[in-house]
Design a protein around this motif. Structure first.
Motif, PDB file in Angstrom:
ATOM      1  N   LEU A  28       0.837  -1.197   0.000  1.00  0.00           N
ATOM      2  CA  LEU A  28       0.000   0.000   0.000  1.00  0.00           C
ATOM      3  C   LEU A  28       0.872   1.247   0.000  1.00  0.00           C
ATOM      4  O   LEU A  28       2.047   1.195   0.369  1.00  0.00           O
ATOM      5  N   LYS A  29       0.301   2.375  -0.387  1.00  0.00           N
ATOM      6  CA  LYS A  29       1.119   3.574  -0.586  1.00  0.00           C
ATOM      7  C   LYS A  29       1.043   4.599   0.528  1.00  0.00           C
ATOM      8  O   LYS A  29       1.997   5.312   0.793  1.00  0.00           O
ATOM      9  N   TYR A 116       7.634   1.027  -1.763  1.00  0.00           N
ATOM     10  CA  TYR A 116       7.561   1.924  -0.614  1.00  0.00           C
ATOM     11  C   TYR A 116       6.136   2.123  -0.115  1.00  0.00           C
ATOM     12  O   TYR A 116       5.159   1.906  -0.831  1.00  0.00           O
ATOM     13  N   VAL A 117       6.005   2.552   1.134  1.00  0.00           N
ATOM     14  CA  VAL A 117       4.751   2.986   1.734  1.00  0.00           C
ATOM     15  C   VAL A 117       5.085   4.175   2.640  1.00  0.00           C
ATOM     16  O   VAL A 117       6.125   4.194   3.304  1.00  0.00           O
ATOM     17  N   TYR A 118       4.222   5.182   2.626  1.00  0.00           N
ATOM     18  CA  TYR A 118       4.433   6.333   3.510  1.00  0.00           C
ATOM     19  C   TYR A 118       3.512   6.205   4.712  1.00  0.00           C
ATOM     20  O   TYR A 118       2.285   6.043   4.570  1.00  0.00           O
ATOM     21  N   LEU A 119       4.102   6.255   5.917  1.00  0.00           N
ATOM     22  CA  LEU A 119       3.342   6.155   7.162  1.00  0.00           C
ATOM     23  C   LEU A 119       3.222   7.534   7.789  1.00  0.00           C
ATOM     24  O   LEU A 119       4.231   8.234   7.969  1.00  0.00           O
ATOM     25  N   THR A 120       1.978   7.895   8.138  1.00  0.00           N
ATOM     26  CA  THR A 120       1.732   9.134   8.863  1.00  0.00           C
ATOM     27  C   THR A 120       1.363   8.776  10.283  1.00  0.00           C
ATOM     28  O   THR A 120       0.298   8.182  10.537  1.00  0.00           O
ATOM     29  N   TRP A 207      -8.183  -3.041   3.227  1.00  0.00           N
ATOM     30  CA  TRP A 207      -7.893  -1.734   3.808  1.00  0.00           C
ATOM     31  C   TRP A 207      -9.065  -0.790   3.589  1.00  0.00           C
ATOM     32  O   TRP A 207      -9.780  -0.875   2.586  1.00  0.00           O
ATOM     33  N   PHE A 208      -9.273   0.063   4.599  1.00  0.00           N
ATOM     34  CA  PHE A 208     -10.289   1.104   4.527  1.00  0.00           C
ATOM     35  C   PHE A 208      -9.582   2.416   4.208  1.00  0.00           C
ATOM     36  O   PHE A 208      -8.531   2.706   4.792  1.00  0.00           O
ATOM     37  N   SER A 209     -10.154   3.191   3.295  1.00  0.00           N
ATOM     38  CA  SER A 209      -9.502   4.456   2.932  1.00  0.00           C
ATOM     39  C   SER A 209     -10.521   5.570   2.740  1.00  0.00           C
ATOM     40  O   SER A 209     -11.666   5.332   2.322  1.00  0.00           O
ATOM     41  N   ALA A 210     -10.097   6.778   3.071  1.00  0.00           N
ATOM     42  CA  ALA A 210     -10.841   8.015   2.793  1.00  0.00           C
ATOM     43  C   ALA A 210      -9.887   8.888   1.998  1.00  0.00           C
ATOM     44  O   ALA A 210      -8.843   9.308   2.515  1.00  0.00           O
ATOM     45  N   GLY A 211     -10.202   9.115   0.733  1.00  0.00           N
ATOM     46  CA  GLY A 211      -9.244   9.787  -0.130  1.00  0.00           C
ATOM     47  C   GLY A 211      -8.097   8.852  -0.456  1.00  0.00           C
ATOM     48  O   GLY A 211      -8.302   7.723  -0.873  1.00  0.00           O
ATOM     49  N   ASP A 212      -6.850   9.308  -0.203  1.00  0.00           N
ATOM     50  CA  ASP A 212      -5.680   8.487  -0.534  1.00  0.00           C
ATOM     51  C   ASP A 212      -4.987   7.911   0.691  1.00  0.00           C
ATOM     52  O   ASP A 212      -3.889   7.359   0.582  1.00  0.00           O
ATOM     53  N   VAL A 213      -5.599   7.987   1.872  1.00  0.00           N
ATOM     54  CA  VAL A 213      -4.978   7.477   3.090  1.00  0.00           C
ATOM     55  C   VAL A 213      -5.845   6.345   3.656  1.00  0.00           C
ATOM     56  O   VAL A 213      -7.078   6.415   3.614  1.00  0.00           O
TER      57      VAL A 213
END
Length: 349
Positions: A28-29, A116-120, A207-213
């Protein structure tokens, strides 16, 4: 300085673009997680990487990223390979730092491969779920409660399956191999995902997403319990006990097997048998009957003679009484006739 920064960003963009176009390794991104929280990230790989070492790398630059964990290592971050699924998972605990991370495969004699994946990481993540691991039975259903921040209210809400990237949108009922999926948004920051008629093939990562996250969720589908009660086999111990109990007693004759059911639908066997003991008892009884009686003593003979005399005396007395009664009745009858005749003559005169 601004030129070098721009050049570095451009190089990173091109590098990420090249890597993300690779079909050999996918993840996932953009994922969000609460500060100090936990998250599991699935990474799919090609069949050719099945026997390769997998690892988790941290850093913006792929060529300079630092290996955090690899397969067969343990710690706050762990990497687990699932070769039968062509996938490995990275379990992250007590997360502190946002940034770029990499699912990677070590290639001997060549360049390693990674995605890669970006974690916030934040105290108030953009999206989250109440329970990141859910379980249901075949034919049953599960419900997943998802949350998003207010600024994501107008973003596209999706529920996606990781292995084939199939997504189910808000306000739409769809089917996944006979499994109904309904995504409901209350428009106040809460989304309910209902999955009904579950099949074994529905198990896996979503995975659950709202927009791109987004945020990952794992679904386990268990077998439906059997509705029939199996027949309980006789154990070896019970068989031995029965054999020891009936050893030497059961003959080939008179053996009958009766099978019946009890309330639990279990089979119970009763054995009606003829034993050698019964045969022996019968033979003993027959021998006793055919054996000559014991000799009678002189005193026993006298007693028998005395008893016989008494019986004969009693018989004589009984006969004499009956004779006397008969004679008396005869005399009484004659007397009655005489009196009757005498009365009749007087009457005629």
């Amino acid at each position: 300085m601004h030129f070098y920064s721009l050049l570095s960003s451009l190089i990173l963009f091109v590098l990420l673009l090249c890597i993300s176009d690779s079909e050999s390794l996918k993840t996932l991104k953009n994922l969000a997680v609460r500060h100090g929280g936990s998250l599991t990230i699935p990474c799919l790989y090609d069949e050719k990487y099945k026997s390769k070492r997998k690892y988790w790398c941290k850093g913006q630059d792929w060529l300079l990223c630092k290996i955090v964990a690899s397969t067969n290592t343990s710690g706050r971050t762990s990497v687990t390979d699932h070769p039968t699924q062509n996938m490995f998972t990275v379990e992250l605990n007590s997360l502190q730092d946002s940034g770029y991370y990499w699912c990677a495969v070590e290639i001997s004699g060549g360049s390693d491969d990674g995605d890669y994946v970006y974690l916030t990481v934040s105290s108030d993540p953009a999206v989250s779920v109440i329970n990141s691991r859910v379980s249901g039975q075949e034919g049953g259903g599960v419900s997943v409660q998802c949350l998003y921040r207010a600024e994501y209210k107008n973003k596209q809400i999706k529920w996606c399956r990781f292995k084939d990237k199939r997504c189910f949108l808000w306000g739409r009922t769809d089917t996944s191999q006979n499994s109904a999926v309904l995504v409901s948004d209350d428009r106040k920051g809460s989304v309910s995902v209902e999955m009904r008629g579950l099949q074994k093939s529905d198990a896996g990562w979503y995975w659950f997403s709202a927009g791109d996250v987004g945020f990952t969720v794992h679904l386990t589908v268990t077998e439906r319990p059997s509705t029939t009660t199996p027949v309980t086999p006789v154990s070896a111990t019970e068989k031995t006990s029965i054999n020891e109990t009936t050893s030497g007693l059961i003959t080939n004759r008179g053996l009958q097997l009766i099978k019946s059911r009890n309330k639990k639908n279990e089979y119970i066997y009763f054995v009606l048998l003829c034993s050698e003991t019964m045969t022996k008892n019968t033979e003993t009884t027959t021998a006793e009957l055919t054996t000559a009686p014991p000799a009678v003593t002189a005193s026993e003979k006298e007693n028998d003679t005395s008893k016989s005399g008494k019986i004969q005396y009693n018989n004589v007395n009984t006969r004499l009484i009956w004779i006397l009664l008969a004679v008396g009745l005869g005399l009484l009858l004659i007397l009655t006739i005489i009196i009757t005749c005498m009365l009749a003559k007087k009457c005629s005169k």
